[in-house]
Design a protein around this motif. Structure first.
Motif, PDB file in Angstrom:
ATOM      1  N   GLU A  81      27.633  57.655  89.776  1.00 40.50           N
ATOM      2  CA  GLU A  81      28.760  58.160  90.571  1.00 40.50           C
ATOM      3  C   GLU A  81      29.339  57.023  91.390  1.00 40.50           C
ATOM      4  N   ALA A  82      30.644  56.971  91.454  1.00 39.78           N
ATOM      5  CA  ALA A  82      31.356  56.106  92.393  1.00 39.78           C
ATOM      6  C   ALA A  82      32.598  56.881  92.806  1.00 39.78           C
ATOM      7  N   SER A  83      32.481  57.605  93.901  1.00 44.99           N
ATOM      8  CA  SER A  83      33.601  58.446  94.339  1.00 44.99           C
ATOM      9  C   SER A  83      34.125  57.949  95.674  1.00 44.99           C
ATOM     10  N   PHE A  84      35.440  57.872  95.754  1.00 48.57           N
ATOM     11  CA  PHE A  84      36.133  57.432  96.958  1.00 48.57           C
ATOM     12  C   PHE A  84      37.098  58.550  97.336  1.00 48.57           C
ATOM     13  N   ASN A  85      36.837  59.184  98.484  1.00 52.44           N
ATOM     14  CA  ASN A  85      37.559  60.387  98.875  1.00 52.44           C
ATOM     15  C   ASN A  85      38.324  60.148 100.176  1.00 52.44           C
TER      16      ASN A  85
END
Length: 517
Positions: free
Chosen positions: A396-400
């Motif tokens: 996972e690599a999530s930028f929110n």
């Protein structure tokens, strides 16, 4: 005729020699000196750590060469200051000559042991004067230094060989000798308080299965090539917190170099890294500023822990000569994280791993040299010296609700080695991103911004209107492209910005809600 020429030449030489001798006749000193400053402030130093070299310029404005019978420190040989006058070191000087309309530099340094000073506590203002005396007239220039006491942590040195202690690491049950200079913290050193600053030489290592607790308001200073190493099974807990009352002592924790002079306040690469070694667990950093390191945080391994290896909240990372955060097949979450001014990438998630950043500002306005890397770099491989590639899952690599921006373009690179045996999962949700690709150099599927598996509700290339990004002021203004860009679901996860301003209504992207300036 030849005889006349010889006689004339001899007369000219005599006249010239007479003129030179007159210019080199030094008068007795009278009160005719001027100085570049009337007080020399040597800024703040730690006890027993030498200061930078400061200078005082002395002018003889008169038409005559002069001799100054005495230049000395007011406290004489007992002074903690040291002078260099005309290339000669000392504390007292006699018969110092100056030519007409000339000037000279006096260089000043100090190394002060606060324990030798009368009535000293954690801070002491040390003063002296430079006296210019004839016995009849006198002029003085004040010297002022603030001296801070500190807790010093440093490795042992063998008195015979001069060899500095290095760390042995327990990795997977085996002892591995390293060339990392440093030592393990003792049980009584595992709490860093805010009573005195800490100055670390080499690497202060947190022993296996122990926890280093850093209390709110603590100040940690690193010497060159120094840092903190958190060993297998060990933890780092940084417990800063936000204070509404600006008059109270700041309760954030600060990690920086050990040079306190203003000249060094924003110089990258003054120390090493905070190294979360493979096998370290449950590391947390809250309300901290980490600046002027080589790699502010290096996190290795443990990508699949139930609890992330590192949790960051309300933390600022500035002026890293290499990376702000470098993750190598690890797991990191960040909320209200601000990273800026990195020689390579501000955040790099390499060799896969698991990363989740919410309401963070990951920018890079580095201008010390040419920058080849983007603000955010993701990849799923590592190459050894023989060219062999090692692949790992980017789970996972999530930028929110983030801002990913900088002074280069593009500011994200997704460097995937495609292999059916590994995954490469990433997603940008409601972020402001700098990515302009007029030549279509990035045309793979990872850069398909219409693919809602990877990109949702983002805005591209709108100016975030940072207040002063080259001085690490990343607050956004009234005309920012990040205004109202955030998704309310993520804002509810992080309801206040890094300055404790509510963002539950009309959230902006990034770590700050916008303001007028």
């Amino acid at each position: 005729m030849k005889s006349f020429l010889y006689t004339f030449s001899a007369l000219v030489l005599v006249l010239l020699a007479s003129s030179c001798r007159k210019d080199l006749e030094f008068d007795n000193y009278t009160d005719r000196l001027e100085f570049s400053k009337d007080t020399v402030y040597l800024d703040t130093v730690f006890t027993n750590i030498g200061s930078s070299t400061y200078n005082l310029k002395v002018y003889n404005r008169s038409d005559n060469a002069i001799t100054i019978p005495s230049i000395r420190l007011g406290l004489g040989q007992d002074s903690e200051y040291r002078l260099n006058v005309d290339g000669i070191a000392g504390r007292e000087f006699e018969n110092v000559e100056m030519l007409a309309k000339d000037s000279m530099f006096i260089f000043i340094e100090t190394t002060i042991d606060i324990n030798n000073l009368p009535n000293s506590n954690n801070e002491f203002l040390y003063t002296d004067v430079i006296e210019f005396n004839t016995g009849i007239t006198s002029q003085k220039v004040d010297l002022v230094t603030l001296v801070k006491d500190a807790v010093f942590i440093y490795p042992d040195r063998d008195n015979t060989t001069g060899v500095i202690e290095t760390l042995s690491l327990n990795i997977g049950g085996e002892t591995v000798e390293t060339d990392i200079q440093g030592r393990y913290l003792l049980p009584e050193e595992l709490v860093f308080t805010n009573e005195k600053p800490y100055v670390i030489y080499g690497y202060a290592a947190v022993p296996n299965n122990e926890t280093l607790l850093v209390e709110a308001g603590a100040r940690i200073h690193f010497h060159a090539d120094s840092g903190i190493l958190v060993a297998e099974g060990a933890s780092l807990r940084v417990q800063g917190y936000f204070s509404e009352d600006a008059e109270l002592m700041e309760n954030e924790v600060i990690f920086e170099g050990d040079r306190l002079e203003p000249l060094f306040s924003d110089v990258p690469g003054q120390w090493g890294t905070i190294w979360l070694f493979e096998g370290s667990v449950n590391n947390e950093i809250h309300h901290a500023t980490i600046k002027n390191g080589s790699v502010a945080i290096l996190s290795d391994g443990n990508p699949n822990e139930v609890n992330e290896k590192l949790k960051l909240t309300n933390t600022q990372i500035y002026n890293s000569s290499n990376y702000g955060i470098l993750g190598r097949n690890t797991s990191i979450t960040g909320e209200n994280v601000v990273i800026n001014y990195s020689g390579l990438s501000s955040f790099a998630g390499t060799l896969g791993g698991k990363y989740r950043f919410t309401h963070s500002t990951i920018a890079n306005y580095w201008n010390n040299s040419f920058r080849q890397f983007p603000s955010v770099l993701l990849n799923n491989f590592q190459e050894d010296g023989n060219g062999t590639l090692y692949l790992a899952d980017l789970t996972e690599a999530s930028f929110n609700n983030c801002i990913i921006y900088g002074n280069d373009n593009p500011e994200i690179i997704l460097d995937e080695v495609v292999d059916s045996a590994v995954v490469f999962n990433f997603r940008f949700n409601h972020c402001l991103i700098r990515f302009d690709d007029p030549t279509n150099a990035f045309d793979g599927p990872n850069y398909d911004f219409g693919d809602t598996n990877h990109y949702i509700g983002n805005q591209y290339n709108d100016d975030p209107v940072f207040r002063d990004p080259y001085n690490n002021d990343m607050i956004i203004g009234d005309n920012s492209g990040a205004i109202n860009l955030g998704d309310s679901d993520f804002a509810n996860e992080v309801p206040n910005d890094i300055l404790n301003v509510s963002r539950t209504v009309a959230p902006d992207a990034g770590a700050y809600q916008h303001t007028s300036f």
